[in-house]
Design a protein around this motif. Structure first.
Motif, short mmCIF file in Angstrom:
data_model
loop_
_atom_site.label_atom_id
_atom_site.label_comp_id
_atom_site.label_asym_id
_atom_site.label_seq_id
_atom_site.Cartn_x
_atom_site.Cartn_y
_atom_site.Cartn_z
N GLU A 1 61.05 11.53 59.00
CA GLU A 1 60.07 11.53 58.11
C GLU A 1 59.24 11.96 58.35
O GLU A 1 58.32 12.72 57.13
CB GLU A 1 61.03 10.30 56.90
N ALA A 2 58.14 11.04 59.20
CA ALA A 2 57.02 11.46 59.74
C ALA A 2 56.37 12.45 60.22
O ALA A 2 55.75 13.42 59.64
CB ALA A 2 56.72 10.04 60.69
N LEU A 3 57.22 13.60 60.78
CA LEU A 3 57.09 14.10 61.32
C LEU A 3 57.49 15.80 60.32
O LEU A 3 56.79 16.36 59.97
CB LEU A 3 58.00 14.95 62.63
N ALA A 4 58.64 15.43 58.67
CA ALA A 4 58.69 16.07 58.12
C ALA A 4 57.36 16.23 57.75
O ALA A 4 57.67 17.54 56.69
CB ALA A 4 60.64 15.20 57.42
N ALA A 5 56.94 15.22 56.76
CA ALA A 5 55.90 15.02 56.07
C ALA A 5 55.22 15.70 56.34
O ALA A 5 54.05 16.48 56.03
CB ALA A 5 55.45 13.45 55.93
N ARG A 6 54.81 16.16 58.21
CA ARG A 6 53.75 16.44 58.86
C ARG A 6 53.82 18.56 59.14
O ARG A 6 52.84 18.91 58.86
CB ARG A 6 53.58 15.95 60.33
N LEU A 7 55.23 18.76 59.25
CA LEU A 7 55.48 19.53 58.91
C LEU A 7 54.83 20.43 57.46
O LEU A 7 54.48 21.83 57.39
CB LEU A 7 57.16 20.21 59.04
N VAL A 8 55.56 19.16 56.18
CA VAL A 8 55.63 19.96 55.22
C VAL A 8 53.87 20.53 54.77
O VAL A 8 53.48 21.34 54.41
CB VAL A 8 55.94 19.12 54.32
N ALA A 9 52.99 19.45 54.70
CA ALA A 9 51.57 19.48 55.00
C ALA A 9 50.67 20.47 55.58
O ALA A 9 49.70 21.19 55.26
CB ALA A 9 51.02 17.41 55.44
N ALA A 10 51.49 20.85 56.97
CA ALA A 10 50.92 21.82 57.54
C ALA A 10 50.97 23.22 56.83
O ALA A 10 50.99 24.42 57.61
CB ALA A 10 51.80 21.83 59.50
N SER A 11 52.42 23.12 56.69
CA SER A 11 53.32 23.97 55.67
C SER A 11 52.49 24.58 54.58
O SER A 11 52.13 25.46 53.63
CB SER A 11 54.21 24.51 55.66
N VAL A 12 51.84 23.18 53.37
CA VAL A 12 51.83 23.29 52.15
C VAL A 12 49.81 23.18 51.72
O VAL A 12 49.61 22.14 52.61
CB VAL A 12 52.16 22.52 51.51
N ASP A 13 49.33 23.58 51.14
CA ASP A 13 47.96 23.51 50.09
C ASP A 13 48.23 22.55 49.82
O ASP A 13 48.45 22.17 48.95
CB ASP A 13 47.03 24.58 50.57
N VAL A 14 46.46 21.77 50.21
CA VAL A 14 46.80 20.63 48.69
C VAL A 14 45.97 21.36 47.55
O VAL A 14 46.83 21.13 46.58
CB VAL A 14 45.57 19.98 49.23
N ILE B 1 53.40 22.46 44.01
CA ILE B 1 54.18 21.62 44.55
C ILE B 1 55.15 21.22 43.01
O ILE B 1 55.50 21.23 42.80
CB ILE B 1 54.55 20.40 45.44
N PRO B 2 56.49 21.71 44.03
CA PRO B 2 57.85 21.61 43.17
C PRO B 2 57.59 20.49 42.82
O PRO B 2 58.06 19.13 43.21
CB PRO B 2 59.20 22.72 43.69
N ASP C 1 55.68 30.97 57.46
CA ASP C 1 55.05 30.01 58.07
C ASP C 1 55.50 29.12 57.81
O ASP C 1 55.57 28.85 58.45
CB ASP C 1 54.50 30.39 58.52
N SER C 2 55.70 28.67 56.04
CA SER C 2 56.11 27.74 55.84
C SER C 2 57.39 26.42 56.08
O SER C 2 57.98 27.57 55.39
CB SER C 2 56.23 27.51 53.96
N VAL C 3 57.53 25.73 56.19
CA VAL C 3 58.82 25.05 56.12
C VAL C 3 59.61 24.62 54.78
O VAL C 3 60.52 24.84 54.19
CB VAL C 3 58.11 23.75 57.05
N PHE C 4 58.71 24.28 54.36
CA PHE C 4 58.07 23.87 52.94
C PHE C 4 59.53 24.89 51.90
O PHE C 4 60.53 25.02 51.07
CB PHE C 4 57.58 23.56 52.14
N ASP C 5 59.17 26.39 52.17
CA ASP C 5 59.76 27.69 51.60
C ASP C 5 61.43 28.18 52.52
O ASP C 5 62.46 28.39 51.77
CB ASP C 5 58.58 28.73 52.47
N ALA C 6 60.76 27.51 53.55
CA ALA C 6 62.43 27.66 54.20
C ALA C 6 63.70 26.58 53.97
O ALA C 6 65.09 27.66 53.22
CB ALA C 6 62.35 27.35 56.39
N VAL C 7 62.80 25.45 53.50
CA VAL C 7 64.26 24.65 52.96
C VAL C 7 64.78 25.29 51.60
O VAL C 7 65.64 25.24 50.87
CB VAL C 7 63.58 23.33 53.04
#
Length: 391
Positions: free
Chosen positions: A23-36, A40-41, A95-101
């Protein structure tokens, strides 16, 4: 054939050993992919964290994979489900992991990272492999490994036949894979690569976003992404050939457009990611010089003196600092004397005198400042023709 035709019951969603780490890794990947500032849907904020939301989406797909892994047959089924759910629309800038999912838009980086999360949750050993300008995966199970190329619809176990050290590759590649290639005379191609630990992969997302930001003429955002990448990636020294051009171009774009504050911010980023870099120190000093000159022109010697102090603190003792102080101390002293900031005028003149190798020039400035601060102390005859220092 009959046995292969018999469907295998779907298994419950497999999980990796440490759900908190996933979960921590996934959260970091989302944070890296999405601007503040990005929206967020609603589907993401209905759960406790974006990382958990990402894993919940992945686990839902894994629950549909027949059989239980890890095995070669299960890995093939996993491959089909991951591609169908997450790797539908290739786009070079996705590049966004969020968009891929959530949207199925991916490139080699985001596709590989989503695939890595899914395979890790399914119990496979995962290696993220980076070759020049490309990322792919290696899955391990039992005594076997296969390589997955996410950008090809038929990229499961079609590239690698062996792995071995290979000399003559551009640093820092330490291994190479043998791939089928119709472009090579003997049908073989050696590709150098290096492994990127899963915990460091958010840094790759930040580096890709830096490149996109420069393409979109957002140099300050690009520099911030490089700094964030440095916090994740451990091999920054090996990446100087990537990072130096990114920061250099970011600085140049800001500086040439007259945005000296932004240029200084970028230069400070470079000094933090490349300690001891001469070019970074020179850039920071150049940006500081312009900002100090602007402050002096606006009769703001206090701001100019503070900027000099900040720059000296950031760079320490070095040639770039000494050159900057020799350039700006006289003009800061003159501006301070004109505007009644006597203490700054005297301090700037004293600092200049300590650095100036010509004692006559040093005394000229100090004598002029003493006279401006207190007319009862006129310059001596040898200094009678002193004029106000000019840039």
């Amino acid at each position: 054939a009959i046995l292969l035709a018999i469907p295998t019951p779907a298994a419950e969603a497999p999980t990796i050993t440490d759900d908190h780490a996933a979960e921590a890794l996934a959260a970091r990947l989302v944070a890296a992919s999405v601007d503040v500032s990005d929206a967020i849907p609603r589907a993401v904020v209905t759960v406790e964290s974006p990382g958990r939301a990402l894993l919940a989406r992945i686990d839902a797909v894994l629950s549909e994979v027949p059989g239980s892994g890890p095995s070669y047959r299960h890995a093939r089924r996993l491959d089909r489900h991951v591609r169908r759910a997450f790797l539908r629309d290739y786009a070079v800038d996705a590049d966004s992991v969020f968009d891929a999912v959530h949207d199925g838009r991916f490139n080699c980086l985001s596709g590989s990272l989503v695939y890595a999360l899914a395979a890790g949750r399914a119990g496979y050993r995962v290696r993220v492999l980076e070759s020049p300008s490309h990322v792919f995966l290696e899955l391990g199970f039992r005594e076997r490994t296969v390589v997955v190329e996410t950008t090809s619809p038929h990229g499961f176990d079609v590239l690698v036949r062996e792995t071995r050290p290979l000399t003559g590759l551009p640093s820092p590649s330490e291994e190479a894979i043998w791939a089928r290639s119709s472009a090579e005379p003997d049908g073989q191609l050696w590709i150098g690569f290096r492994e990127i630990g899963l915990e460091a992969t958010p840094g790759l997302v930040h580096l890709n976003r830096a490149v996109r930001a420069l393409e979109a003429d957002e140099p300050r955002f690009a520099a911030r992404q490089v700094v964030l990448a440095a916090e994740s990636l451990e091999d920054m020294d090996a990446r100087r050939h990537e990072i130096a051009p990114l920061l250099g171009r970011s600085f140049r774009d800001e500086y040439e457009d007259g945005r000296f504050e932004g240029a200084g911010e970028i230069a400070r980023s470079e000094t933090s990611t490349s300690p001891g870099s001469t070019s970074a120190a020179d850039r920071l000093a150049a940006a500081a010089l312009k900002r100090i000159e602007d402050a002096v022109d606006a009769d703001r010697p206090t701001a100019a003196w503070a900027l000099l102090g900040e720059t000296v603190a950031a760079l320490g003792d070095g040639s770039a600092v000494r050159r900057l102080e020799l350039r700006v101390c006289p003009i800061i002293a003159a501006a301070a004397a004109r505007t009644g900031h006597d203490r700054i005028a005297r301090d700037a003149a004293e600092r200049y005198a300590a650095l100036e190798p010509d004692p006559v020039e040093a005394e000229r400035l100090q004598a002029w400042i003493r006279y401006r601060v207190d007319p009862r102390h006129p310059p001596t005859l040898s200094l009678i023709h002193i004029s106000e220092p000019t840039r």
